[in-house]
Scaffold this active site. Structure first.
Site, mmCIF file in Angstrom:
data_model
loop_
_atom_site.group_PDB
_atom_site.id
_atom_site.type_symbol
_atom_site.label_atom_id
_atom_site.label_comp_id
_atom_site.label_asym_id
_atom_site.label_seq_id
_atom_site.Cartn_x
_atom_site.Cartn_y
_atom_site.Cartn_z
ATOM 1 N N HIS A 178 0.940 -1.206 0.033
ATOM 2 C CA HIS A 178 0.022 -0.029 -0.095
ATOM 3 C C HIS A 178 0.877 1.206 -0.070
ATOM 4 C CE1 HIS A 178 0.770 -0.915 4.107
ATOM 5 N NE2 HIS A 178 0.333 0.375 4.473
ATOM 6 N N HIS A 222 1.618 3.696 2.125
ATOM 7 C CA HIS A 222 2.177 4.458 3.173
ATOM 8 C C HIS A 222 3.714 4.669 3.148
ATOM 9 C CE1 HIS A 222 -1.725 3.493 6.024
ATOM 10 N NE2 HIS A 222 -1.911 4.406 5.035
ATOM 11 N N ASP A 224 6.155 3.979 5.066
ATOM 12 C CA ASP A 224 7.018 3.098 5.689
ATOM 13 C C ASP A 224 7.146 1.827 4.832
ATOM 14 O OD1 ASP A 224 4.378 2.873 6.630
ATOM 15 O OD2 ASP A 224 4.782 1.508 8.033
#
Length: 322
Positions: free
Chosen positions: A97, A99, A101
């Site tokens: 996904h 994000h 990180d």
């Protein structure tokens, strides 16, 4: 069941435990199975547990990389050294996904090897990336990986099923320790059930240790969320029936978020409420609103009152975000 959830039974215990450094130590690089190597992202912390897990998948010279961590030098140096010494090439870089990180290491990978620029795959891809579709297959020697659309934690979230091991790379939907968070709780719950229906034996999470009993962990996640919904709805229902008069008068007997926390869990430190409880419980309240089980009185979001709807109201009232 008692009227309140004991403090020690809920997810923030593990949230606080992680902040205190009580999580098991994970090697920076480890062979977790014959065909899976886990490489930590070098970004440990309360939100990332031991750090972001990235995975090299396959058994031959060509491998699949799942996620790229946060973009810290420790990770790119570690994976670059390993790829070089083992003479491994990357055929696909799959991102669970958007994000940071999980995607932060993409520029570093491309800077080290420009040929990877056209090998980055993500659902709802950024410019220059290739799309991932539900059911899409990525294959290298020793690994057949199938993409599974599992939105909820984020709108674009994907899990990846490793057919050779009957294992699932769970991304941020299911963690190795504690519980995850959801952007859209309704879709997240649907995704958890979809993941459970796959029947995978083990899980490789994006944070935390390998999940040796994935069916059990998924059941724990589902029961945890459903239990919280029941407790919050019960608290609002108990409060509602104490009111008298017309529906408009009974709305005055709604509860604010802090009052719901007090009714369900008792008194807790404000830090726990703000950092570990409020975002998750608001998601539950919005889901109950969308399910027409709960309504709210418009006004200041910090003072907004929530109330349980009577059965006859549930077919007439639609919750709307405001």
């Amino acid at each position: 069941m008692s009227g309140r959830l004991p403090f020690s039974q809920s997810f923030w215990e593990e949230f606080l435990m992680g902040r205190e450094g009580h999580l098991p130590v994970l090697p920076e690089l480890s062979h977790v199975s014959k065909g899976v190597i886990r490489i930590l992202g070098g970004n440990p912390g309360s939100m990332h547990l031991q750090g972001t897990n990235t995975y090299l998948v396959g058994t031959g010279r060509s491998r699949i990389l799942i996620d790229t961590a946060q973009g810290l030098p420790a990770w790119i140096n570690r994976i670059s050294s390993f790829l070089s010494t083992q003479k491994i090439e990357l055929s696909y870089v799959l991102l669970t996904h958007w994000h940071g990180d999980h995607t932060g290491g993409v520029p570093d990978l491309i800077a080290r090897n420009s040929s990877l620029a056209n090998k980055i795959y993500k659902n709802q891809p950024d410019s220059g990336q290739s799309p991932i579709t539900h059911g899409q297959i990525f294959s290298v020697d020793g690994a057949t990986v199938r993409a599974i659309l599992t939105p909820g934690h984020s709108v674009d979230h994907m899990c990846f099923l490793l057919e050779e091991e009957n294992a699932l790379f769970t991304g941020d939907n299911v963690l190795g320790h504690g519980f995850s968070v959801a952007q859209d709780l309704g879709r997240y719950m649907d995704s958890l059930r979809d993941m459970a229906s796959l029947g995978c034996r083990i899980g490789y999470p994006a944070h935390g240790a390998m999940i040796e009993n994935l069916p059990g962990k998924l059941e724990e996640y589902i029961q945890h969320r459903e239990g919280r919904e029941r407790m919050m709805l019960s608290a609002l229902t108990r409060h509602r029936v104490r009111g008298e008069g017309t529906r408009d008068e009974r709305v005055k007997y709604g509860l604010t978020l802090n009052e719901i926390v007090l009714a369900v869990y008792g008194r807790l430190p404000q830090e726990v409420i703000e950092k570990a409880l409020a975002p998750s419980l608001l998601q539950v309240l919005w889901k109950l609103t969308e399910d027409r089980m709960v309504g709210f009185k418009p006004g200041d979001p910090l003072k907004r009152q929530w109330f349980a709807l009577e059965q006859r109201q549930r077919n007439k009232v639609r919750g709307c975000r405001g």
